[in-house]
Design an enzyme around this catalytic site. Structure first.
Site, short mmCIF file in Angstrom:
data_model
loop_
_atom_site.label_atom_id
_atom_site.label_comp_id
_atom_site.label_asym_id
_atom_site.label_seq_id
_atom_site.Cartn_x
_atom_site.Cartn_y
_atom_site.Cartn_z
CG HIS A 1 -2.35 0.54 0.79
ND1 HIS A 1 -3.51 0.24 1.44
CD2 HIS A 1 -2.71 1.40 -0.21
CE1 HIS A 1 -4.52 0.90 0.88
NE2 HIS A 1 -4.06 1.61 -0.13
CG ASP B 1 -6.63 -0.66 4.16
OD1 ASP B 1 -6.46 -1.48 5.08
OD2 ASP B 1 -5.70 -0.23 3.46
CG HIS C 1 -4.91 -2.29 8.60
ND1 HIS C 1 -4.92 -3.26 7.63
CD2 HIS C 1 -4.67 -2.93 9.77
CE1 HIS C 1 -4.70 -4.44 8.18
NE2 HIS C 1 -4.55 -4.27 9.48
CG ASP D 1 -3.05 1.76 5.39
OD1 ASP D 1 -2.72 0.96 6.29
OD2 ASP D 1 -3.48 1.38 4.29
CG HIS E 1 2.14 -1.73 4.48
ND1 HIS E 1 1.72 -3.00 4.19
CD2 HIS E 1 2.44 -1.72 5.80
CE1 HIS E 1 1.75 -3.74 5.31
NE2 HIS E 1 2.19 -2.98 6.28
CG ASP F 1 -5.17 -3.28 1.85
OD1 ASP F 1 -5.15 -4.52 1.86
OD2 ASP F 1 -4.32 -2.58 2.44
CG ASP G 1 -6.21 -5.22 4.70
OD1 ASP G 1 -7.03 -4.34 4.40
OD2 ASP G 1 -5.11 -4.95 5.22
CD GLU H 1 -0.37 -4.18 1.67
OE1 GLU H 1 0.09 -5.29 1.94
OE2 GLU H 1 0.23 -3.11 1.92
MN LIG Z 1 -3.80 -0.73 3.48
#
Ligand SMILES: [Mn+2]
Length: 324
Positions: free
Chosen positions: A113, A140, A142, A144, A157, A242, A244, A287
């Site tokens: 990322h 995402d 997260h 970030d 990332h 992303d 995830d 990712e």
């Molecule tokens: Mn990310």
């Protein structure tokens, strides 16, 4: 709103694929193989099959780590591979900016990322030149939004949005970018955030649709509200997807899995709504880690999602006839 059944007209879009095989920003190796996996999964064919003009520009060659910059060397003391990431950010920005200048929609194939430090910086610059607002949708698990001071790992990332919104300690990555207004950043799918990072996200006025909110109100309603809030003529919408964001049971090919992610239908619905908005001007796919994937499962799902983002609908089959 009724889904169109049968023949569907999709506006022909010029799409440019650009591979960014970096993994220096991640804690786990393997995303260097991401761009190749998308090609093997049939991304080019899927987009051409929808009638789009697709050009695959191949991969950006691995840049040299940036040397000889004192501030960057200092940053490298707290951020893993900062000189490598600086090289990638500058290369991705320059290439991305040139592609956007030419027109069409670039799709950046990652790569971890940290890729977005370059792609979003390019989008911010082009949006400013065109008198548009850059809006970033960050799909995402997260946020970030870590800084060198708050990051538990030092993996860059997890710092992409902090950098892009003007975190001064990260400026040596690439100086003089057009900063992204944090109130124009929408985190969607969030379910893992570090304590200090949460504070940063709150203070900067970032919009957050975390999984709790998505569970409660539904992905579609939230996405519709978000898209309705954007002014069509003056918005450059950048989508950063992303792997995830998705539930790990669907997409295990990522180094930072978090349980409780978007379902298959939620993810497709988000993509379909984004397509219908007509606002998406640039895209990151980040990712994907083929080394951790299960027989290409995640690469294939991501490819399907990109097809939805560019106009494929789940219901574009022949309508089911009532049996006599
Ligand atoms: Mn990310």
């Amino acid at each position: 709103m009724a889904h169109p059944l049968g023949a569907i007209e999709i506006a022909r879009t010029e799409i440019t694929l650009i591979g960014c095989p970096l993994e220096a920003g991640a804690g786990v190796r393997g995303s260097v193989m991401g761009p190749a996996a998308y090609r093997v999964a049939g991304l080019v064919e899927a987009l051409r099959g929808l009638g789009h003009a697709v050009r695959d520009e191949g991969d950006i060659p691995t840049p040299r780590p940036v040397g000889g910059e004192t501030a960057l060397n200092r940053l490298a003391e707290t951020c893993r591979n900062a000189r490598e990431i600086a090289g990638w950010t500058r290369a991705i920005h320059d290439r991305g900016y040139a592609l956007m200048k030419r027109g069409g929609v670039p799709v950046f194939l990652g790569g971890d990322h940290a890729l977005s430090m370059g792609s979003v910086a390019a989008a911010a610059r082009i949006a400013e030149e065109r008198g548009q607002d850059l809006v970033v949708l960050w799909l995402d698990a997260h946020a970030d939004f870590n800084t060198p001071a708050t990051s538990p790992s030092g993996n860059m990332h997890g710092m992409a949005l902090a950098y892009l919104t003007g975190e001064p300690t990260l400026a040596p990555v690439m100086e003089d970018i057009t900063p992204v207004d944090p109130t124009n950043v929408h985190l969607f799918g969030l379910r893992s955030i570090d304590a200090q990072e949460r504070q940063i996200v709150d203070e900067r006025g970032v919009t957050v649709s975390d999984m709790r909110i998505i569970d409660e109100f539904g992905a579609a309603a939230l996405m519709r509200d978000f898209l309705a809030s954007l002014e069509a003529d003056r918005t450059h919408l950048h989508v950063s997807l992303d792997v995830d964001f998705l539930d790990p049971s669907l997409a295990p090919g990522v180094g930072t899995t978090v349980p409780g992610g978007a379902t298959y239908r939620e993810a497709h619905l988000v993509m379909e709504l984004l397509h219908e908005s007509g606002l998406v001007a640039s895209v990151d796919l980040v990712e994907l880690n083929p080394f951790l994937d299960d027989r290409g499962k995640s690469a294939r799902l991501m490819t399907e999602l990109v097809a939805s983002l560019f106009g494929r609908t789940i219901l574009d089959r022949k309508p089911i006839r009532a049996t006599p």
